[in-house]
Scaffold this motif. Structure first.
Motif, PDB file in Angstrom:
ATOM      1  N   SER A 169      -8.221  -6.333 -10.863  1.00 58.51           N
ATOM      2  CA  SER A 169      -7.937  -4.894 -10.985  1.00 58.51           C
ATOM      3  C   SER A 169      -8.483  -4.316 -12.282  1.00 58.51           C
ATOM      4  O   SER A 169      -8.750  -3.103 -12.365  1.00 58.51           O
ATOM      5  CB  SER A 169      -6.436  -4.640 -10.914  1.00 58.51           C
ATOM      6  OG  SER A 169      -5.790  -5.089 -12.105  1.00 58.51           O
ATOM      7  N   SER A 214      -5.838   2.917  -7.534  1.00 56.77           N
ATOM      8  CA  SER A 214      -7.209   3.130  -8.023  1.00 56.77           C
ATOM      9  C   SER A 214      -7.992   4.056  -7.099  1.00 56.77           C
ATOM     10  O   SER A 214      -8.909   4.754  -7.543  1.00 56.77           O
ATOM     11  CB  SER A 214      -7.933   1.787  -8.164  1.00 56.77           C
ATOM     12  OG  SER A 214      -8.119   1.178  -6.901  1.00 56.77           O
ATOM     13  N   ARG A 215      -7.581   4.067  -5.827  1.00 55.90           N
ATOM     14  CA  ARG A 215      -8.294   4.896  -4.856  1.00 55.90           C
ATOM     15  C   ARG A 215      -7.749   6.324  -4.796  1.00 55.90           C
ATOM     16  O   ARG A 215      -8.516   7.284  -4.707  1.00 55.90           O
ATOM     17  CB  ARG A 215      -8.206   4.252  -3.469  1.00 55.90           C
ATOM     18  CG  ARG A 215      -9.044   4.950  -2.413  1.00 55.90           C
ATOM     19  CD  ARG A 215      -9.145   4.152  -1.133  1.00 55.90           C
ATOM     20  NE  ARG A 215      -7.862   4.086  -0.416  1.00 55.90           N
ATOM     21  CZ  ARG A 215      -7.158   2.989  -0.230  1.00 55.90           C
ATOM     22  NH1 ARG A 215      -7.577   1.842  -0.740  1.00 55.90           N
ATOM     23  NH2 ARG A 215      -6.032   3.018   0.450  1.00 55.90           N
ATOM     24  N   VAL A 216      -6.415   6.470  -4.828  1.00 58.80           N
ATOM     25  CA  VAL A 216      -5.833   7.791  -4.616  1.00 58.80           C
ATOM     26  C   VAL A 216      -5.387   8.466  -5.911  1.00 58.80           C
ATOM     27  O   VAL A 216      -5.120   9.673  -5.906  1.00 58.80           O
ATOM     28  CB  VAL A 216      -4.639   7.710  -3.634  1.00 58.80           C
ATOM     29  CG1 VAL A 216      -5.060   7.072  -2.331  1.00 58.80           C
ATOM     30  CG2 VAL A 216      -3.455   6.967  -4.248  1.00 58.80           C
ATOM     31  N   PRO A 230      -6.910   7.960  -9.481  1.00 58.84           N
ATOM     32  CA  PRO A 230      -7.692   7.476 -10.624  1.00 58.84           C
ATOM     33  C   PRO A 230      -7.252   8.108 -11.937  1.00 58.84           C
ATOM     34  O   PRO A 230      -7.427   7.527 -13.008  1.00 58.84           O
ATOM     35  CB  PRO A 230      -9.130   7.862 -10.263  1.00 58.84           C
ATOM     36  CG  PRO A 230      -8.994   8.951  -9.241  1.00 58.84           C
ATOM     37  CD  PRO A 230      -7.745   8.645  -8.482  1.00 58.84           C
ATOM     38  N   ARG A 267      -0.476   4.048   9.064  1.00 62.13           N
ATOM     39  CA  ARG A 267      -1.333   3.087   8.356  1.00 62.13           C
ATOM     40  C   ARG A 267      -1.654   1.894   9.248  1.00 62.13           C
ATOM     41  O   ARG A 267      -2.799   1.410   9.263  1.00 62.13           O
ATOM     42  CB  ARG A 267      -0.639   2.614   7.076  1.00 62.13           C
ATOM     43  CG  ARG A 267      -1.441   1.593   6.270  1.00 62.13           C
ATOM     44  CD  ARG A 267      -2.831   2.088   5.932  1.00 62.13           C
ATOM     45  NE  ARG A 267      -3.589   1.115   5.171  1.00 62.13           N
ATOM     46  CZ  ARG A 267      -4.924   1.087   5.115  1.00 62.13           C
ATOM     47  NH1 ARG A 267      -5.651   1.992   5.772  1.00 62.13           N
ATOM     48  NH2 ARG A 267      -5.535   0.157   4.385  1.00 62.13           N
ATOM     49  N   GLU A 273       0.829  -1.209   0.000  1.00 60.72           N
ATOM     50  CA  GLU A 273       0.000   0.000   0.000  1.00 60.72           C
ATOM     51  C   GLU A 273       0.860   1.255   0.000  1.00 60.72           C
ATOM     52  O   GLU A 273       0.573   2.220  -0.721  1.00 60.72           O
ATOM     53  CB  GLU A 273      -0.925  -0.021   1.212  1.00 60.72           C
ATOM     54  CG  GLU A 273      -2.024  -1.063   1.108  1.00 60.72           C
ATOM     55  CD  GLU A 273      -2.857  -1.163   2.376  1.00 60.72           C
ATOM     56  OE1 GLU A 273      -3.956  -1.734   2.304  1.00 60.72           O
ATOM     57  OE2 GLU A 273      -2.406  -0.673   3.437  1.00 60.72           O
ATOM     58  N   ARG A 308      -4.520  -1.488  -5.918  1.00 62.60           N
ATOM     59  CA  ARG A 308      -5.688  -1.172  -5.086  1.00 62.60           C
ATOM     60  C   ARG A 308      -5.599   0.261  -4.557  1.00 62.60           C
ATOM     61  O   ARG A 308      -6.581   1.010  -4.561  1.00 62.60           O
ATOM     62  CB  ARG A 308      -5.790  -2.162  -3.935  1.00 62.60           C
ATOM     63  CG  ARG A 308      -7.076  -2.002  -3.108  1.00 62.60           C
ATOM     64  CD  ARG A 308      -7.214  -3.054  -2.038  1.00 62.60           C
ATOM     65  NE  ARG A 308      -6.160  -2.955  -1.026  1.00 62.60           N
ATOM     66  CZ  ARG A 308      -5.159  -3.792  -0.909  1.00 62.60           C
ATOM     67  NH1 ARG A 308      -5.024  -4.808  -1.755  1.00 62.60           N
ATOM     68  NH2 ARG A 308      -4.253  -3.641   0.041  1.00 62.60           N
ATOM     69  N   VAL A 309      -4.415   0.652  -4.119  1.00 64.97           N
ATOM     70  CA  VAL A 309      -4.221   2.002  -3.614  1.00 64.97           C
ATOM     71  C   VAL A 309      -4.254   3.024  -4.748  1.00 64.97           C
ATOM     72  O   VAL A 309      -4.874   4.090  -4.629  1.00 64.97           O
ATOM     73  CB  VAL A 309      -2.891   2.095  -2.836  1.00 64.97           C
ATOM     74  CG1 VAL A 309      -2.555   3.543  -2.509  1.00 64.97           C
ATOM     75  CG2 VAL A 309      -2.972   1.276  -1.553  1.00 64.97           C
TER      76      VAL A 309
END
Length: 344
Positions: free
Chosen positions: A107, A75-77, A79, A279, A30, A72-73
């Motif tokens: 993904s 795609s969130r922070v 895009p 985290r 992450e 995963r990270v």
């Protein structure tokens, strides 16, 4: 060593013998995902006018755990980066390629596999390599009263052989009887090849591995079989062979191309700077019953007596003209950069 490790990774599950940082805790992947978001934006800014998206490259991707956590990270922070992003994995093992495909399919990001760096397309790039350089073959030399002799394996035993042309790494180096010098030309070549790409197009590469910050004498070749140390002379292909990475040597190979280097910094120092403790606190608050496991895993990653000090990280960055915004990547203080006269 090269043929033995190729056979090992092709025919066995290496994670039965050792566990890498991404397998220990999701925090590792992450944080590298967030790190990639920051440097990826700077890389694309340096590629103004290019119609290609960001290439996210991993050398030695294991089961795909690190890349899955990074995506995963991202795609969130970030895009904005995901729109044109493609993943490129340098992996030769069919067994591991299948595991990587299963891990990354959810993904939705296009994934491509390569036998070597040479087939990875050109373009703005962020490359990560965790515990990759340590698996590349080393050469060992033993000092005797008559000079250096190279150590080989023959018929299941170590033997020494005279040399006609000693490698450049030994040129001018004083010979001490019984001293062992260990070099890894393959690691220097790979890092140099990455750096040469970064001198043509904007990008950054992150190498995380266990080893020494400066070149040192001594042998570090070791083997693991079924999670236990064994002799490096065991039947080829049945054990994982590794050696400490000489970060000074690979950094100098990169800088010789004109690329910039930052580090090495200790893994614990890097992860703490990127927010590992914070985290872990979030994960503990979200799943209190898992808090003990989260803290234990974090300790393995950052504690000096565990992986925190032995493992180190080196960043290789395009020259300023190609990546002007990348002064020092996150987690790498400017004062740790190697210069061409000495290691800092």
């Amino acid at each position: 060593m090269a043929r033995a490790n190729a056979a090992y990774y092709a025919g066995r599950d290496p994670f039965a013998d050792f566990v890498t940082a991404p397998e220990i805790s999701q925090i590792f992947g992450e944080l590298l995902g967030a790190w990639s978001a920051v440097v990826g934006r700077e890389v694309l800014a340096g590629a103004a006018g290019s119609c290609s998206g960001l290439l996210l490259v991993e050398a030695g991707p294991g089961r795909g755990t690190l890349m899955a956590d990074m995506l995963r990270v991202l795609s969130r922070v970030a895009p904005d980066l995901m729109a044109g992003l493609s993943v490129h994995l340098v992996e030769t093992s069919p067994r591991l390629r299948a595991a990587q495909k299963a891990a990354l399919e959810p993904s939705g990001v296009p994934v491509f596999w390569h036998d070597g760096l040479e087939s990875v397309p050109r373009g703005p790039m962020v490359l990560v390599a965790n515990e990759f350089l340590d698996a590349l073959p080393v050469r060992q030399f033993v000092g005797e009263t008559t000079g250096w002799r190279e150590r080989f394996v023959r018929d299941g035993a170590f033997v020494l052989s005279d040399m006609i042309d000693p490698p450049a790494e030994l040129a001018g180096r004083e010979v001490e009887t019984g001293e062992v010098a260990e070099i890894c030309p393959a690691a220097c070549v790979f890092v140099r090849d990455v750096a040469e790409r970064l001198c043509v197009g904007p990008g950054v590469a992150l190498f995380v591995d266990y080893g020494t910050a400066v070149t040192a004498s001594g042998e570090s070749l070791q083997a693991l079989q079924d999670g236990q140390p064994v002799s490096p002379l065991v039947k080829p292909g049945t054990a994982d062979l590794t050696a400490h990475v000489d970060f000074e040597a690979v950094a100098r190979a990169a800088m010789a191309t004109g690329a910039r280097c930052f580090g090495p910094v200790e893994q614990g120092e890097l992860l703490v700077a990127l927010g590992a403790v914070e985290r872990a606190r979030v994960l503990c608050d979200a799943e209190p019953d898992q808090a003990g496991m989260v803290r234990t895993a974090l300790g393995r990653l950052i504690a000096p007596e565990r992986m925190g000090r032995l493992f180190k990280a080196l960043a290789v960055v395009s020259p300023s003209r190609l990546a002007p915004g990348l002064v020092a990547p996150p987690g790498f203080p400017e004062g740790t950069a190697y210069d061409r006269e000495g290691a800092g």
